[in-house]
Design a protein around this motif. Structure first.
Motif, PDB file in Angstrom:
ATOM      1  N   PHE A   1       0.846  -1.194   0.000  1.00 47.13           N
ATOM      2  CA  PHE A   1       0.000   0.000   0.000  1.00 47.13           C
ATOM      3  C   PHE A   1       0.880   1.241   0.000  1.00 47.13           C
ATOM      4  O   PHE A   1       1.938   1.257   0.623  1.00 47.13           O
ATOM      5  N   LEU A   2       0.414   2.298  -0.670  1.00 51.74           N
ATOM      6  CA  LEU A   2       1.057   3.602  -0.547  1.00 51.74           C
ATOM      7  C   LEU A   2       0.614   4.240   0.751  1.00 51.74           C
ATOM      8  O   LEU A   2      -0.384   3.820   1.347  1.00 51.74           O
ATOM      9  N   ASP A   3       1.308   5.292   1.143  1.00 56.99           N
ATOM     10  CA  ASP A   3       0.980   5.964   2.400  1.00 56.99           C
ATOM     11  C   ASP A   3      -0.464   6.447   2.454  1.00 56.99           C
ATOM     12  O   ASP A   3      -1.028   6.572   3.527  1.00 56.99           O
ATOM     13  N   GLY A   4      -1.087   6.689   1.326  1.00 55.86           N
ATOM     14  CA  GLY A   4      -2.489   7.106   1.305  1.00 55.86           C
ATOM     15  C   GLY A   4      -3.462   5.950   1.390  1.00 55.86           C
ATOM     16  O   GLY A   4      -4.672   6.144   1.440  1.00 55.86           O
ATOM     17  N   GLY A   5      -2.986   4.713   1.405  1.00 54.12           N
ATOM     18  CA  GLY A   5      -3.842   3.547   1.531  1.00 54.12           C
ATOM     19  C   GLY A   5      -4.182   2.853   0.225  1.00 54.12           C
ATOM     20  O   GLY A   5      -4.798   1.800   0.223  1.00 54.12           O
ATOM     21  N   SER A   6      -3.779   3.417  -0.927  1.00 54.63           N
ATOM     22  CA  SER A   6      -4.097   2.760  -2.197  1.00 54.63           C
ATOM     23  C   SER A   6      -3.159   1.578  -2.427  1.00 54.63           C
ATOM     24  O   SER A   6      -1.982   1.611  -2.076  1.00 54.63           O
ATOM     25  N   ILE A   7      -3.707   0.514  -3.000  1.00 60.35           N
ATOM     26  CA  ILE A   7      -2.928  -0.698  -3.251  1.00 60.35           C
ATOM     27  C   ILE A   7      -2.068  -0.494  -4.493  1.00 60.35           C
ATOM     28  O   ILE A   7      -2.553  -0.122  -5.554  1.00 60.35           O
ATOM     29  N   VAL A   8      -0.764  -0.756  -4.328  1.00 58.93           N
ATOM     30  CA  VAL A   8       0.182  -0.681  -5.434  1.00 58.93           C
ATOM     31  C   VAL A   8       0.277  -2.038  -6.121  1.00 58.93           C
ATOM     32  O   VAL A   8       0.268  -2.142  -7.336  1.00 58.93           O
ATOM     33  N   TYR A   9       0.363  -3.103  -5.310  1.00 54.78           N
ATOM     34  CA  TYR A   9       0.499  -4.453  -5.858  1.00 54.78           C
ATOM     35  C   TYR A   9       0.108  -5.458  -4.782  1.00 54.78           C
ATOM     36  O   TYR A   9       0.323  -5.231  -3.596  1.00 54.78           O
ATOM     37  N   SER A  10      -0.410  -6.592  -5.221  1.00 56.37           N
ATOM     38  CA  SER A  10      -0.698  -7.707  -4.324  1.00 56.37           C
ATOM     39  C   SER A  10      -0.482  -9.009  -5.079  1.00 56.37           C
ATOM     40  O   SER A  10      -0.860  -9.119  -6.242  1.00 56.37           O
ATOM     41  N   ASN A  11       0.138  -9.968  -4.413  1.00 58.25           N
ATOM     42  CA  ASN A  11       0.273 -11.291  -5.021  1.00 58.25           C
ATOM     43  C   ASN A  11      -0.646 -12.302  -4.338  1.00 58.25           C
ATOM     44  O   ASN A  11      -0.496 -13.506  -4.532  1.00 58.25           O
ATOM     45  N   VAL A  12      -1.603 -11.833  -3.546  1.00 58.54           N
ATOM     46  CA  VAL A  12      -2.566 -12.717  -2.902  1.00 58.54           C
ATOM     47  C   VAL A  12      -3.367 -13.417  -4.005  1.00 58.54           C
ATOM     48  O   VAL A  12      -3.796 -12.790  -4.967  1.00 58.54           O
ATOM     49  N   ASP A  13      -3.530 -14.725  -3.874  1.00 58.50           N
ATOM     50  CA  ASP A  13      -4.194 -15.581  -4.866  1.00 58.50           C
ATOM     51  C   ASP A  13      -3.408 -15.666  -6.166  1.00 58.50           C
ATOM     52  O   ASP A  13      -3.965 -15.986  -7.222  1.00 58.50           O
ATOM     53  N   LYS A  14      -2.131 -15.350  -6.110  1.00 58.20           N
ATOM     54  CA  LYS A  14      -1.228 -15.489  -7.258  1.00 58.20           C
ATOM     55  C   LYS A  14      -0.030 -16.306  -6.800  1.00 58.20           C
ATOM     56  O   LYS A  14      -0.017 -16.838  -5.697  1.00 58.20           O
ATOM     57  N   GLU A  15       0.969 -16.382  -7.636  1.00 60.74           N
ATOM     58  CA  GLU A  15       2.205 -17.089  -7.292  1.00 60.74           C
ATOM     59  C   GLU A  15       2.849 -16.431  -6.069  1.00 60.74           C
ATOM     60  O   GLU A  15       3.046 -15.222  -6.042  1.00 60.74           O
TER      61      GLU A  15
END
Length: 167
Positions: free
Chosen positions: A41-55
């Protein structure tokens, strides 16, 4: 005298013998191979990247492939542990470096890359180059990492830890 009970002997053997004892999960230490899932997450709370449910991400702890502050936060964790780690920009990609902003003649930049936020690639340069600003006769290119100057937050779940030693 009390009669000897074979069942009691079996319980005693199970407690005394390591082969019967429940194995402890290995903890993250130097040389451990770690598998994890994370959301950045960026400091403002927006998601930059997630690998949840991925490799899952896989790394060797202590080999320098992660930010030092992340490795320090992961030390001692085991599989199924979850952790939130906040990294100020100086512990992540650093502050925006004004020396990495470069003015380039407008004619040297492809037309589609002259807009603010456009990304370019250059031979011999690893990472994106972004158009920071378009001026009358020049374009300002930004060679900083796209997350430079940003405070980052990681939500991490350790999936597996395999013991190992760094040489």
């Amino acid at each position: 005298m009390t009669a000897f009970k074979p069942f009691a002997l079996l319980i005693f053997a199970a407690l005394a013998c390591p082969a019967f004892a429940e194995e402890e999960s290995p903890m993250i230490a130097a040389g451990s191979t770690v598998e994890l899932e994370y959301t950045l997450f960026l400091d403002g709370g927006s998601i930059v990247y997630s690998n949840v449910d991925k490799e899952p991400m896989r790394y060797v702890h202590g080999n320098g492939s992660l930010f030092a502050a992340l490795e320090a936060a992961f030390a001692g964790l085991a599989a199924n542990n979850e952790i939130e780690v906040e990294l100020p920009s100086v512990e992540a990609y650093g502050a925006v470096n004004p020396a990495l902003l470069q003015s380039v003649p407008l004619n040297d930049i492809p037309e589609e890359a002259r807009k603010e936020g456009a990304e370019l690639r250059a031979e011999g340069f690893y990472g994106p180059i972004r158009t920071s600003e378009e001026r009358e006769d020049t374009v300002i290119l930004d060679f900083n990492h796209p997350l430079a100057g940003a405070d980052l937050s990681f939500y991490v779940r350790i999936l597996a830890v395999e013991s190992g030693d760094l040489e």
